[in-house]
Design an enzyme around this catalytic site. Structure first.
Site, PDB file in Angstrom:
ATOM      1  N   ASN A  53       0.798  -1.254  -0.070  1.00  0.00           N
ATOM      2  CA  ASN A  53      -0.087   0.109   0.066  1.00  0.00           C
ATOM      3  C   ASN A  53       0.757   1.186   0.208  1.00  0.00           C
ATOM      4  O   ASN A  53       1.952   1.369   0.571  1.00  0.00           O
ATOM      5  CB  ASN A  53      -1.020  -0.043   1.085  1.00  0.00           C
ATOM      6  CG  ASN A  53      -0.468  -0.234   2.533  1.00  0.00           C
ATOM      7  OD1 ASN A  53       0.630  -0.598   2.565  1.00  0.00           O
ATOM      8  ND2 ASN A  53      -1.154   0.428   3.421  1.00  0.00           N
ATOM      9  N   VAL A  54       0.312   2.448  -0.746  1.00  0.00           N
ATOM     10  CA  VAL A  54       1.082   3.533  -0.806  1.00  0.00           C
ATOM     11  C   VAL A  54       0.147   4.823  -0.616  1.00  0.00           C
ATOM     12  O   VAL A  54      -0.742   5.014  -1.208  1.00  0.00           O
ATOM     13  CB  VAL A  54       1.819   3.719  -2.427  1.00  0.00           C
ATOM     14  CG1 VAL A  54       2.213   5.024  -2.733  1.00  0.00           C
ATOM     15  CG2 VAL A  54       2.639   2.628  -2.577  1.00  0.00           C
ATOM     16  N   GLU A  55       0.089   5.136   0.743  1.00  0.00           N
ATOM     17  CA  GLU A  55      -0.579   6.318   1.345  1.00  0.00           C
ATOM     18  C   GLU A  55      -0.392   7.753   0.542  1.00  0.00           C
ATOM     19  O   GLU A  55       0.892   7.755  -0.159  1.00  0.00           O
ATOM     20  CB  GLU A  55      -0.897   6.221   2.736  1.00  0.00           C
ATOM     21  CG  GLU A  55      -1.501   4.904   2.996  1.00  0.00           C
ATOM     22  CD  GLU A  55      -1.634   4.654   4.527  1.00  0.00           C
ATOM     23  OE1 GLU A  55      -1.272   5.602   5.314  1.00  0.00           O
ATOM     24  OE2 GLU A  55      -2.437   3.778   5.008  1.00  0.00           O
ATOM     25  N   CYS A  64      -4.087   1.083  -2.386  1.00  0.00           N
ATOM     26  CA  CYS A  64      -4.187  -0.445  -1.855  1.00  0.00           C
ATOM     27  C   CYS A  64      -2.784  -1.199  -2.195  1.00  0.00           C
ATOM     28  O   CYS A  64      -2.747  -1.075  -3.538  1.00  0.00           O
ATOM     29  CB  CYS A  64      -5.342  -1.324  -1.826  1.00  0.00           C
ATOM     30  SG  CYS A  64      -6.661  -0.639  -0.848  1.00  0.00           S
ATOM     31  N   GLU A  66      -3.372  -3.985  -3.532  1.00  0.00           N
ATOM     32  CA  GLU A  66      -3.659  -4.828  -4.636  1.00  0.00           C
ATOM     33  C   GLU A  66      -3.530  -4.067  -5.989  1.00  0.00           C
ATOM     34  O   GLU A  66      -3.522  -4.518  -6.951  1.00  0.00           O
ATOM     35  CB  GLU A  66      -4.992  -5.525  -4.271  1.00  0.00           C
ATOM     36  CG  GLU A  66      -5.273  -6.276  -3.427  1.00  0.00           C
ATOM     37  CD  GLU A  66      -5.365  -5.622  -1.922  1.00  0.00           C
ATOM     38  OE1 GLU A  66      -4.990  -4.715  -1.731  1.00  0.00           O
ATOM     39  OE2 GLU A  66      -5.854  -6.298  -1.039  1.00  0.00           O
ATOM     40  N   CYS A  97      -9.888  -5.591   0.618  1.00  0.00           N
ATOM     41  CA  CYS A  97     -11.057  -4.894   0.750  1.00  0.00           C
ATOM     42  C   CYS A  97     -11.818  -5.217  -0.499  1.00  0.00           C
ATOM     43  O   CYS A  97     -11.732  -5.667  -1.507  1.00  0.00           O
ATOM     44  CB  CYS A  97     -10.781  -3.450   0.930  1.00  0.00           C
ATOM     45  SG  CYS A  97     -10.141  -2.596  -0.551  1.00  0.00           S
ATOM     46  N   CYS A 100     -10.844  -3.774  -3.805  1.00  0.00           N
ATOM     47  CA  CYS A 100      -9.767  -4.907  -4.403  1.00  0.00           C
ATOM     48  C   CYS A 100     -10.233  -6.125  -4.872  1.00  0.00           C
ATOM     49  O   CYS A 100      -9.666  -6.918  -5.653  1.00  0.00           O
ATOM     50  CB  CYS A 100      -8.603  -4.820  -3.473  1.00  0.00           C
ATOM     51  SG  CYS A 100      -7.819  -3.203  -3.522  1.00  0.00           S
TER      52      CYS A 100
HETATM   53  N1  THU Z   1      -5.496  -1.557   2.393  1.00  0.00           N
HETATM   54  C1  THU Z   1      -5.003  -2.184   1.466  1.00  0.00           C
HETATM   55  O1  THU Z   1      -3.565  -2.001   0.873  1.00  0.00           O
HETATM   56  N2  THU Z   1      -5.464  -3.427   0.892  1.00  0.00           N
HETATM   57  C2  THU Z   1      -6.771  -3.927   1.467  1.00  0.00           C
HETATM   58  O2  THU Z   1      -7.238  -4.643   0.810  1.00  0.00           O
HETATM   59  C3  THU Z   1      -7.063  -3.271   2.758  1.00  0.00           C
HETATM   60  C4  THU Z   1      -6.561  -1.847   3.033  1.00  0.00           C
HETATM   61  C5  THU Z   1      -4.495  -0.525   3.019  1.00  0.00           C
HETATM   62  C6  THU Z   1      -4.984   0.947   2.363  1.00  0.00           C
HETATM   63  C7  THU Z   1      -4.645   1.852   3.662  1.00  0.00           C
HETATM   64  O3  THU Z   1      -3.537   2.297   3.269  1.00  0.00           O
HETATM   65  C8  THU Z   1      -4.444   0.999   4.978  1.00  0.00           C
HETATM   66  O4  THU Z   1      -4.612  -0.413   4.421  1.00  0.00           O
HETATM   67  C9  THU Z   1      -5.606   1.194   5.899  1.00  0.00           C
HETATM   68  O5  THU Z   1      -6.772   1.012   5.421  1.00  0.00           O
END
Ligand code: THU
Length: 145
Positions: A53-55, A64, A66, A97, A100
């Site tokens: 994940n890259v915020e 996400c 994925e 999620c 995804c």
């Molecule tokens: N996140 C993912 O990378 N994949 C998922 O399927 C669930 C959520 C990440 C997004 C965000 O950076 C962090 O988890 C918290 O929601």
């Protein structure tokens, strides 16, 4: 683990796939949530693709794990996902999620195998009655066109 859906000719090495997810989780950029995610998948040509994940300071722009994985799939030549797992910062298997799951459906279809906290499931168990490409073919031409 429930292996009833492990019906491929060569059983996947789930431990190795999980290890790849844990490794890429270590490169997650998650300064806002502090929640790291790593994802790894096998492709039908034998490749392994990963993503983390890259915020973003604009929170809604977050990618996400994925998303990175699917981008890597296509950038590396495409193909179909056959096996998928994602993990949290503790290395525990988590569910992808909802959004995804749709990405995984597009790129792996109903028979994609997903390791979940409840064992290995098929994608159509993880996303029942999914909307997919065939739904776009199910309608006739738009009125007036
Ligand atoms: N996140 C993912 O990378 N994949 C998922 O399927 C669930 C959520 C990440 C997004 C965000 O950076 C962090 O988890 C918290 O929601």
């Amino acid at each position: 683990m429930d292996q009833q859906h492990e019906d491929r000719a060569v059983p996947a090495d789930w431990a190795a796939l999980r290890a790849a997810a844990v490794e890429v989780m270590g490169r997650a950029y998650a300064p806002y949530s502090g929640y790291r995610v790593g994802a790894a998948a096998l492709v039908d040509d034998g490749r392994t693709v990963v993503g983390c994940n890259v915020e973003n300071a604009a929170y809604g722009v977050t990618l996400c794990a994925e998303c990175g994985l699917v981008s890597s799939l296509h950038a590396g030549g495409g193909g179909r996902l056959t096996h998928f797992v994602c993990v949290n910062g503790d290395g525990a298997v988590i569910m992808p999620c909802g959004r995804c799951r749709q990405l995984l459906w597009e790129n792996g279809g109903a028979r994609l195998l997903v390791e979940t906290p409840r064992g290995v499931l098929t994608m159509d168990q993880v996303l029942p009655q999914a909307f997919g490409p065939e739904d776009l073919d199910a309608v006739g031409p738009a009125a007036g066109s």
